[in-house]
Design an enzyme around this catalytic site. Structure first.
Site, PDB file in Angstrom:
ATOM      1  N   SER A 213       0.741  -1.177   0.037  1.00  4.17           N
ATOM      2  CA  SER A 213       0.022  -0.115   0.012  1.00  4.17           C
ATOM      3  C   SER A 213       0.712   1.347   0.009  1.00  4.17           C
ATOM      4  CB  SER A 213      -0.791  -0.141   1.342  1.00  4.17           C
ATOM      5  OG  SER A 213      -1.983   0.802   1.131  1.00  4.17           O
ATOM      6  N   ASP A 348     -10.321  -3.220  -5.517  1.00  2.92           N
ATOM      7  CA  ASP A 348      -9.950  -2.275  -4.246  1.00  2.92           C
ATOM      8  C   ASP A 348     -10.851  -1.067  -4.225  1.00  2.92           C
ATOM      9  OD1 ASP A 348      -8.280  -0.820  -2.727  1.00  2.92           O
ATOM     10  OD2 ASP A 348      -6.559  -1.514  -3.578  1.00  2.92           O
ATOM     11  N   HIS A 379      -8.485  -4.421  -0.908  1.00  2.00           N
ATOM     12  CA  HIS A 379      -7.082  -3.819  -0.720  1.00  2.00           C
ATOM     13  C   HIS A 379      -6.492  -4.407   0.266  1.00  2.00           C
ATOM     14  CE1 HIS A 379      -4.851  -0.205  -0.483  1.00  2.00           C
ATOM     15  NE2 HIS A 379      -4.725  -0.521   0.718  1.00  2.00           N
TER      16      HIS A 379
END
Length: 438
Positions: A213, A348, A379
Protein backbone atom coordinates in the site's frame (compact mmCIF):
# COMPACT_ATOMS: atom_id res chain seq x y z
CA UNK A 1 -72.38 -6.88 -4.84
CA UNK A 2 -69.18 -8.76 -5.79
CA UNK A 3 -67.57 -7.74 -2.51
CA UNK A 4 -70.56 -8.95 -0.55
CA UNK A 5 -70.57 -12.25 -2.40
CA UNK A 6 -66.81 -12.77 -1.79
CA UNK A 7 -67.18 -11.89 1.85
CA UNK A 8 -70.19 -14.15 2.30
CA UNK A 9 -68.42 -17.02 0.55
CA UNK A 10 -65.32 -16.69 2.80
CA UNK A 11 -62.86 -16.15 -0.08
CA UNK A 12 -61.19 -12.99 1.33
CA UNK A 13 -59.93 -14.72 4.54
CA UNK A 14 -58.62 -17.51 2.36
CA UNK A 15 -56.82 -15.03 0.03
CA UNK A 16 -55.06 -13.12 2.86
CA UNK A 17 -52.60 -15.91 3.87
CA UNK A 18 -51.75 -16.47 0.22
CA UNK A 19 -51.13 -12.74 -0.20
CA UNK A 20 -48.89 -12.64 2.88
CA UNK A 21 -46.97 -15.68 1.63
CA UNK A 22 -46.41 -13.86 -1.66
CA UNK A 23 -45.09 -10.81 0.20
CA UNK A 24 -42.73 -13.01 2.23
CA UNK A 25 -41.40 -14.66 -0.92
CA UNK A 26 -40.91 -11.23 -2.51
CA UNK A 27 -39.06 -9.99 0.59
CA UNK A 28 -36.83 -13.11 0.67
CA UNK A 29 -36.16 -12.76 -3.07
CA UNK A 30 -35.25 -9.08 -2.58
CA UNK A 31 -32.87 -9.91 0.30
CA UNK A 32 -31.25 -12.71 -1.70
CA UNK A 33 -30.84 -10.36 -4.67
CA UNK A 34 -29.18 -7.74 -2.46
CA UNK A 35 -26.87 -10.38 -0.93
CA UNK A 36 -25.89 -11.71 -4.36
CA UNK A 37 -25.22 -8.16 -5.58
CA UNK A 38 -23.32 -7.04 -2.47
CA UNK A 39 -21.25 -10.21 -2.22
CA UNK A 40 -20.70 -10.19 -5.98
CA UNK A 41 -21.48 -13.92 -6.02
CA UNK A 42 -22.13 -14.04 -9.76
CA UNK A 43 -18.67 -12.68 -10.59
CA UNK A 44 -16.55 -15.44 -12.19
CA UNK A 45 -13.07 -16.27 -10.95
CA UNK A 46 -10.24 -15.70 -13.41
CA UNK A 47 -6.45 -15.56 -13.63
CA UNK A 48 -4.93 -12.12 -13.08
CA UNK A 49 -4.62 -9.87 -16.11
CA UNK A 50 -0.88 -9.72 -16.82
CA UNK A 51 0.66 -6.83 -18.74
CA UNK A 52 4.31 -7.24 -19.72
CA UNK A 53 6.76 -6.90 -22.58
CA UNK A 54 7.88 -9.87 -24.63
CA UNK A 55 11.34 -10.49 -23.15
CA UNK A 56 13.25 -13.62 -22.06
CA UNK A 57 13.00 -12.45 -18.43
CA UNK A 58 9.21 -11.99 -18.60
CA UNK A 59 8.75 -15.42 -20.19
CA UNK A 60 10.94 -17.03 -17.53
CA UNK A 61 9.09 -15.27 -14.68
CA UNK A 62 5.63 -16.21 -15.94
CA UNK A 63 6.74 -19.80 -16.50
CA UNK A 64 8.24 -19.92 -13.00
CA UNK A 65 5.28 -18.18 -11.32
CA UNK A 66 2.13 -20.27 -11.87
CA UNK A 67 0.30 -18.15 -9.26
CA UNK A 68 0.34 -15.30 -11.79
CA UNK A 69 -1.20 -17.34 -14.59
CA UNK A 70 -3.74 -19.58 -12.84
CA UNK A 71 -7.10 -18.60 -11.34
CA UNK A 72 -7.12 -16.73 -8.06
CA UNK A 73 -10.02 -18.33 -6.14
CA UNK A 74 -11.25 -16.34 -3.12
CA UNK A 75 -13.57 -17.83 -0.44
CA UNK A 76 -16.86 -18.61 -2.14
CA UNK A 77 -19.37 -16.86 0.14
CA UNK A 78 -17.65 -13.50 0.70
CA UNK A 79 -14.29 -13.44 -1.10
CA UNK A 80 -15.65 -11.83 -4.27
CA UNK A 81 -16.57 -8.69 -2.35
CA UNK A 82 -13.75 -6.19 -2.34
CA UNK A 83 -15.31 -4.49 0.67
CA UNK A 84 -15.36 -7.66 2.79
CA UNK A 85 -11.81 -8.58 1.75
CA UNK A 86 -10.68 -5.07 2.72
CA UNK A 87 -12.66 -5.09 5.98
CA UNK A 88 -11.26 -8.47 7.05
CA UNK A 89 -7.72 -7.27 6.30
CA UNK A 90 -8.40 -4.03 8.19
CA UNK A 91 -9.86 -5.67 11.31
CA UNK A 92 -7.97 -8.96 11.53
CA UNK A 93 -5.04 -8.67 9.14
CA UNK A 94 -4.75 -12.44 8.84
CA UNK A 95 -6.03 -15.61 10.55
CA UNK A 96 -3.95 -17.90 12.79
CA UNK A 97 -1.18 -15.32 12.86
CA UNK A 98 2.30 -16.64 13.82
CA UNK A 99 4.70 -14.72 16.06
CA UNK A 100 8.12 -14.55 14.39
CA UNK A 101 11.05 -13.75 16.66
CA UNK A 102 13.12 -10.74 15.67
CA UNK A 103 15.45 -8.06 17.03
CA UNK A 104 14.51 -4.37 17.08
CA UNK A 105 17.12 -1.97 15.76
CA UNK A 106 17.30 1.78 16.49
CA UNK A 107 18.90 4.16 14.00
CA UNK A 108 19.56 7.83 14.85
CA UNK A 109 18.69 10.18 11.96
CA UNK A 110 20.39 13.48 11.12
CA UNK A 111 17.38 15.56 12.20
CA UNK A 112 17.23 13.90 15.63
CA UNK A 113 14.55 11.36 14.73
CA UNK A 114 15.02 7.69 15.65
CA UNK A 115 14.16 5.20 12.93
CA UNK A 116 13.35 1.65 14.05
CA UNK A 117 13.06 -1.63 12.23
CA UNK A 118 12.80 -5.28 13.20
CA UNK A 119 15.25 -7.85 11.84
CA UNK A 120 14.23 -11.50 11.46
CA UNK A 121 16.82 -14.11 10.48
CA UNK A 122 16.05 -16.82 7.91
CA UNK A 123 14.92 -20.18 9.29
CA UNK A 124 16.72 -22.17 6.58
CA UNK A 125 18.74 -21.93 3.40
CA UNK A 126 17.30 -20.25 0.33
CA UNK A 127 16.71 -22.53 -2.67
CA UNK A 128 19.15 -20.44 -4.74
CA UNK A 129 21.88 -20.89 -2.12
CA UNK A 130 22.41 -17.15 -1.68
CA UNK A 131 22.10 -14.78 1.28
CA UNK A 132 18.95 -12.77 0.52
CA UNK A 133 17.18 -10.17 2.65
CA UNK A 134 13.61 -8.94 2.21
CA UNK A 135 13.48 -5.22 3.05
CA UNK A 136 9.80 -4.54 3.77
CA UNK A 137 7.86 -1.28 4.02
CA UNK A 138 4.35 -1.68 5.53
CA UNK A 139 1.16 0.27 4.79
CA UNK A 140 -0.05 3.55 6.29
CA UNK A 141 0.55 3.79 10.03
CA UNK A 142 1.70 0.15 10.17
CA UNK A 143 4.68 -1.65 11.67
CA UNK A 144 6.24 -5.08 12.18
CA UNK A 145 3.67 -6.12 14.79
CA UNK A 146 0.71 -6.02 12.38
CA UNK A 147 -0.79 -9.43 11.66
CA UNK A 148 -0.37 -9.34 7.87
CA UNK A 149 3.30 -8.41 8.29
CA UNK A 150 3.89 -11.17 10.84
CA UNK A 151 2.28 -13.75 8.56
CA UNK A 152 4.35 -12.67 5.57
CA UNK A 153 7.60 -12.51 7.57
CA UNK A 154 7.09 -15.99 9.03
CA UNK A 155 6.45 -17.43 5.55
CA UNK A 156 9.47 -15.61 4.08
CA UNK A 157 11.75 -16.83 6.87
CA UNK A 158 10.71 -20.42 6.19
CA UNK A 159 11.61 -19.95 2.51
CA UNK A 160 15.14 -18.87 3.40
CA UNK A 161 14.80 -15.07 3.48
CA UNK A 162 16.11 -12.76 6.17
CA UNK A 163 13.51 -10.01 6.73
CA UNK A 164 13.94 -6.38 7.76
CA UNK A 165 10.64 -4.59 8.46
CA UNK A 166 10.45 -0.82 8.81
CA UNK A 167 8.35 0.56 11.65
CA UNK A 168 6.88 3.80 10.32
CA UNK A 169 8.06 6.78 12.34
CA UNK A 170 5.45 7.40 15.05
CA UNK A 171 3.42 4.26 14.29
CA UNK A 172 4.72 1.97 17.05
CA UNK A 173 2.62 2.16 20.23
CA UNK A 174 4.51 3.38 23.33
CA UNK A 175 7.45 4.59 21.22
CA UNK A 176 8.08 8.31 21.74
CA UNK A 177 9.23 10.59 18.94
CA UNK A 178 12.72 12.05 19.37
CA UNK A 179 12.12 14.82 16.83
CA UNK A 180 8.97 16.73 15.79
CA UNK A 181 8.44 14.60 12.69
CA UNK A 182 6.45 11.51 11.71
CA UNK A 183 6.23 9.26 8.65
CA UNK A 184 4.68 10.78 5.55
CA UNK A 185 3.27 9.51 2.27
CA UNK A 186 6.58 9.47 0.42
CA UNK A 187 9.46 10.21 2.80
CA UNK A 188 12.16 7.59 2.14
CA UNK A 189 14.65 8.61 4.84
CA UNK A 190 13.87 5.86 7.36
CA UNK A 191 13.62 3.16 4.69
CA UNK A 192 16.98 4.31 3.25
CA UNK A 193 18.54 4.14 6.72
CA UNK A 194 17.25 0.58 7.20
CA UNK A 195 18.53 -0.56 3.78
CA UNK A 196 21.91 1.06 4.47
CA UNK A 197 22.20 -0.75 7.79
CA UNK A 198 21.34 -4.12 6.21
CA UNK A 199 23.93 -3.61 3.46
CA UNK A 200 26.65 -2.72 5.97
CA UNK A 201 25.79 -5.47 8.46
CA UNK A 202 25.51 -8.13 5.74
CA UNK A 203 27.99 -7.25 2.96
CA UNK A 204 27.20 -10.40 0.96
CA UNK A 205 23.42 -10.13 1.07
CA UNK A 206 21.23 -9.35 -1.94
CA UNK A 207 17.97 -7.47 -1.47
CA UNK A 208 14.34 -8.06 -2.40
CA UNK A 209 12.36 -4.84 -1.87
CA UNK A 210 8.70 -5.19 -0.84
CA UNK A 211 6.13 -2.44 -0.26
CA UNK A 212 2.52 -2.75 0.85
CA UNK A 213 0.00 0.00 0.00
CA UNK A 214 1.63 3.31 1.09
CA UNK A 215 4.83 1.31 1.52
CA UNK A 216 4.70 0.48 -2.19
CA UNK A 217 4.88 4.19 -2.97
CA UNK A 218 7.86 4.63 -0.64
CA UNK A 219 9.92 1.73 -1.98
CA UNK A 220 9.36 2.62 -5.66
CA UNK A 221 10.22 6.26 -4.95
CA UNK A 222 13.32 5.18 -3.00
CA UNK A 223 14.64 3.04 -5.88
CA UNK A 224 13.93 5.74 -8.47
CA UNK A 225 15.37 8.65 -6.49
CA UNK A 226 18.96 7.55 -6.92
CA UNK A 227 20.47 4.89 -9.19
CA UNK A 228 22.80 3.86 -6.34
CA UNK A 229 19.76 2.78 -4.31
CA UNK A 230 19.30 -0.10 -6.75
CA UNK A 231 22.73 -1.61 -6.07
CA UNK A 232 22.50 -5.21 -4.80
CA UNK A 233 18.71 -5.13 -5.34
CA UNK A 234 17.42 -8.24 -7.11
CA UNK A 235 13.84 -7.06 -7.59
CA UNK A 236 10.98 -5.00 -6.17
CA UNK A 237 7.35 -5.93 -5.48
CA UNK A 238 4.66 -3.32 -4.82
CA UNK A 239 1.16 -4.36 -3.68
CA UNK A 240 -2.00 -2.22 -3.74
CA UNK A 241 -0.46 1.22 -4.00
CA UNK A 242 -2.13 4.19 -5.75
CA UNK A 243 0.97 5.62 -7.52
CA UNK A 244 -0.13 9.29 -7.51
CA UNK A 245 -1.48 11.03 -4.40
CA UNK A 246 -2.45 14.08 -6.47
CA UNK A 247 -4.74 12.01 -8.70
CA UNK A 248 -5.97 9.89 -5.80
CA UNK A 249 -7.13 12.84 -3.66
CA UNK A 250 -9.99 13.62 -6.05
CA UNK A 251 -11.23 10.02 -6.04
CA UNK A 252 -11.06 9.86 -2.24
CA UNK A 253 -13.82 12.46 -1.99
CA UNK A 254 -16.21 10.40 -4.12
CA UNK A 255 -18.90 8.10 -2.71
CA UNK A 256 -18.30 5.57 -5.47
CA UNK A 257 -17.32 2.22 -3.86
CA UNK A 258 -17.85 3.96 -0.46
CA UNK A 259 -14.44 5.60 -0.95
CA UNK A 260 -15.48 8.67 1.04
CA UNK A 261 -16.32 6.42 3.99
CA UNK A 262 -12.94 4.65 3.80
CA UNK A 263 -11.32 8.09 3.67
CA UNK A 264 -13.08 9.03 6.92
CA UNK A 265 -12.00 5.79 8.66
CA UNK A 266 -8.37 6.16 7.55
CA UNK A 267 -8.38 9.80 8.62
CA UNK A 268 -9.73 8.86 12.05
CA UNK A 269 -6.91 6.30 12.50
CA UNK A 270 -4.30 8.85 11.44
CA UNK A 271 -5.70 11.43 13.86
CA UNK A 272 -5.29 8.98 16.74
CA UNK A 273 -1.66 8.25 15.78
CA UNK A 274 -0.77 11.94 15.44
CA UNK A 275 -2.57 13.04 18.61
CA UNK A 276 -0.79 10.30 20.59
CA UNK A 277 2.39 12.33 19.92
CA UNK A 278 0.84 15.71 20.71
CA UNK A 279 3.34 16.57 23.48
CA UNK A 280 6.36 15.67 21.34
CA UNK A 281 5.11 17.63 18.33
CA UNK A 282 4.40 20.76 20.39
CA UNK A 283 7.17 20.49 22.96
CA UNK A 284 10.22 20.68 20.67
CA UNK A 285 11.59 24.05 19.60
CA UNK A 286 12.26 22.94 16.01
CA UNK A 287 8.63 21.87 15.45
CA UNK A 288 6.64 23.26 12.52
CA UNK A 289 3.39 22.17 14.19
CA UNK A 290 1.33 24.57 16.32
CA UNK A 291 -1.69 24.31 18.60
CA UNK A 292 -3.82 25.75 15.81
CA UNK A 293 -2.66 22.97 13.46
CA UNK A 294 -3.65 20.29 15.99
CA UNK A 295 -7.03 21.99 16.52
CA UNK A 296 -7.63 21.83 12.76
CA UNK A 297 -6.54 18.20 12.87
CA UNK A 298 -9.20 17.42 15.47
CA UNK A 299 -11.90 18.70 13.11
CA UNK A 300 -10.51 16.90 10.04
CA UNK A 301 -12.70 14.28 8.35
CA UNK A 302 -10.43 13.34 5.43
CA UNK A 303 -6.81 12.42 4.79
CA UNK A 304 -6.43 15.51 2.62
CA UNK A 305 -7.34 17.81 5.52
CA UNK A 306 -4.83 15.99 7.76
CA UNK A 307 -2.13 16.18 5.09
CA UNK A 308 -2.76 19.90 4.64
CA UNK A 309 -2.84 20.82 8.33
CA UNK A 310 -0.06 18.49 9.58
CA UNK A 311 1.78 16.10 7.24
CA UNK A 312 3.06 18.51 4.58
CA UNK A 313 4.55 20.75 7.30
CA UNK A 314 6.93 18.04 8.52
CA UNK A 315 9.01 18.67 5.38
CA UNK A 316 8.16 22.32 4.80
CA UNK A 317 5.97 21.99 1.70
CA UNK A 318 4.16 25.21 0.87
CA UNK A 319 0.97 23.58 -0.38
CA UNK A 320 -0.88 20.30 -0.43
CA UNK A 321 -0.38 20.07 -4.19
CA UNK A 322 3.40 20.43 -3.82
CA UNK A 323 3.41 17.77 -1.07
CA UNK A 324 1.51 15.27 -3.22
CA UNK A 325 3.59 16.02 -6.33
CA UNK A 326 6.95 15.62 -4.60
CA UNK A 327 6.04 12.58 -2.47
CA UNK A 328 4.42 10.40 -5.18
CA UNK A 329 6.43 7.63 -6.83
CA UNK A 330 4.81 8.32 -10.22
CA UNK A 331 7.64 10.79 -10.92
CA UNK A 332 10.39 8.28 -10.03
CA UNK A 333 9.15 4.80 -10.83
CA UNK A 334 10.17 4.95 -14.50
CA UNK A 335 13.81 5.16 -13.32
CA UNK A 336 13.63 1.74 -11.64
CA UNK A 337 15.57 -0.75 -13.78
CA UNK A 338 15.51 -3.89 -11.60
CA UNK A 339 12.69 -6.44 -12.17
CA UNK A 340 9.53 -4.80 -10.83
CA UNK A 341 6.22 -6.52 -10.06
CA UNK A 342 3.22 -4.23 -9.52
CA UNK A 343 0.12 -5.90 -8.05
CA UNK A 344 -3.36 -4.37 -7.80
CA UNK A 345 -6.93 -5.60 -7.54
CA UNK A 346 -9.83 -4.44 -9.72
CA UNK A 347 -12.21 -4.40 -6.75
CA UNK A 348 -9.91 -2.43 -4.44
CA UNK A 349 -12.27 0.18 -2.92
CA UNK A 350 -9.36 2.51 -2.07
CA UNK A 351 -7.55 2.58 -5.42
CA UNK A 352 -9.68 4.01 -8.22
CA UNK A 353 -9.49 2.34 -11.63
CA UNK A 354 -8.14 5.56 -13.20
CA UNK A 355 -4.97 5.26 -11.07
CA UNK A 356 -4.16 1.90 -12.65
CA UNK A 357 -3.25 3.63 -15.92
CA UNK A 358 0.16 4.30 -14.34
CA UNK A 359 1.29 0.65 -13.84
CA UNK A 360 -0.42 -0.43 -17.06
CA UNK A 361 1.51 2.14 -19.12
CA UNK A 362 4.77 1.28 -17.34
CA UNK A 363 4.39 -2.43 -18.07
CA UNK A 364 3.60 -1.71 -21.71
CA UNK A 365 6.74 0.42 -22.13
CA UNK A 366 9.36 -0.97 -19.73
CA UNK A 367 10.88 -4.44 -20.19
CA UNK A 368 11.58 -4.92 -16.46
CA UNK A 369 7.97 -4.27 -15.32
CA UNK A 370 5.15 -6.82 -14.91
CA UNK A 371 1.71 -5.54 -13.89
CA UNK A 372 -0.68 -8.10 -12.36
CA UNK A 373 -4.32 -7.07 -11.95
CA UNK A 374 -6.60 -9.50 -10.13
CA UNK A 375 -10.38 -9.60 -10.47
CA UNK A 376 -10.88 -9.90 -6.71
CA UNK A 377 -8.84 -9.29 -3.57
CA UNK A 378 -9.92 -5.88 -2.29
CA UNK A 379 -7.29 -3.71 -0.65
CA UNK A 380 -4.56 -5.94 0.76
CA UNK A 381 -6.95 -8.86 1.23
CA UNK A 382 -6.29 -11.56 -1.39
CA UNK A 383 -7.64 -14.24 0.95
CA UNK A 384 -7.96 -17.77 -0.36
CA UNK A 385 -10.27 -20.50 0.89
CA UNK A 386 -12.99 -22.96 -0.05
CA UNK A 387 -16.36 -21.62 1.14
CA UNK A 388 -16.29 -19.58 4.33
CA UNK A 389 -13.01 -19.75 6.24
CA UNK A 390 -9.86 -18.19 4.75
CA UNK A 391 -6.47 -19.85 4.77
CA UNK A 392 -3.70 -18.33 6.93
CA UNK A 393 -1.54 -17.60 3.87
CA UNK A 394 -2.96 -15.34 1.19
CA UNK A 395 -2.51 -15.31 -2.58
CA UNK A 396 -0.44 -12.14 -2.10
CA UNK A 397 2.01 -13.80 0.31
CA UNK A 398 2.56 -16.72 -2.06
CA UNK A 399 2.95 -14.56 -5.19
CA UNK A 400 5.61 -12.34 -3.61
CA UNK A 401 7.71 -15.34 -2.59
CA UNK A 402 7.18 -17.14 -5.90
CA UNK A 403 8.21 -14.08 -7.92
CA UNK A 404 11.21 -13.39 -5.65
CA UNK A 405 12.38 -17.01 -5.92
CA UNK A 406 12.08 -16.87 -9.71
CA UNK A 407 14.16 -13.68 -9.93
CA UNK A 408 16.79 -15.14 -7.56
CA UNK A 409 17.19 -18.24 -9.74
CA UNK A 410 17.22 -16.14 -12.95
CA UNK A 411 20.01 -13.98 -11.55
CA UNK A 412 21.93 -17.07 -10.38
CA UNK A 413 21.73 -18.64 -13.85
CA UNK A 414 22.69 -15.34 -15.50
CA UNK A 415 25.83 -15.04 -13.36
CA UNK A 416 26.76 -18.68 -14.02
CA UNK A 417 26.38 -18.11 -17.78
CA UNK A 418 28.49 -14.95 -17.58
CA UNK A 419 31.22 -16.80 -15.69
CA UNK A 420 31.10 -19.70 -18.10
CA UNK A 421 31.27 -17.33 -21.05
CA UNK A 422 34.28 -15.51 -19.58
CA UNK A 423 36.04 -18.78 -18.85
CA UNK A 424 35.36 -19.98 -22.39
CA UNK A 425 36.67 -16.71 -23.82
CA UNK A 426 39.79 -16.88 -21.64
CA UNK A 427 40.33 -20.48 -22.70
CA UNK A 428 40.05 -19.52 -26.38
CA UNK A 429 42.48 -16.64 -25.92
CA UNK A 430 44.92 -18.92 -24.14
CA UNK A 431 44.71 -21.50 -26.94
CA UNK A 432 45.26 -18.78 -29.52
CA UNK A 433 48.35 -17.49 -27.65
CA UNK A 434 49.77 -21.02 -27.40
CA UNK A 435 49.18 -21.55 -31.14
CA UNK A 436 50.91 -18.27 -32.01
CA UNK A 437 53.83 -18.93 -29.68
CA UNK A 438 54.18 -22.44 -31.09
Amino acid sequence: IVGLSLRSSGKIPMMLPAMFDGMKLAAVATILYIIVRCLNLKSPTAPPEIIYQDTPLSHYLLKSCPMLTKEYIPPLLWGKSGHLQTALYGKMGRVNTPTPCGVRKFLPMQDGATATFDLFEALGDHSAGDDITMVICPGIGNHSEKNYIRTFVDYSQRQGYRCAVLNHLGALPNMELTSPRMFTYGCTWEFAAMVGYVKRAHPQTLLVVVGFSLGGNIVCKFLGENRLNQERVLCCISVCQGYSALRAQETFLQWDQCRRLYNFVLADNMKKIILSHRDSLLGMSSSNISDADLNRLSAATSLMQIDDSIMRKFHGYNSLREYYEKESCVHYIHKVTVPLLLVNSSDDPLVHQSLLAVPRTLAEKMPNVVFALTQHGGHMGFFEGAVLFPQPLTWMDKVIIEYSDAVCHWEKKRLVCQRSSRQHMNSCLQSKRETLSG
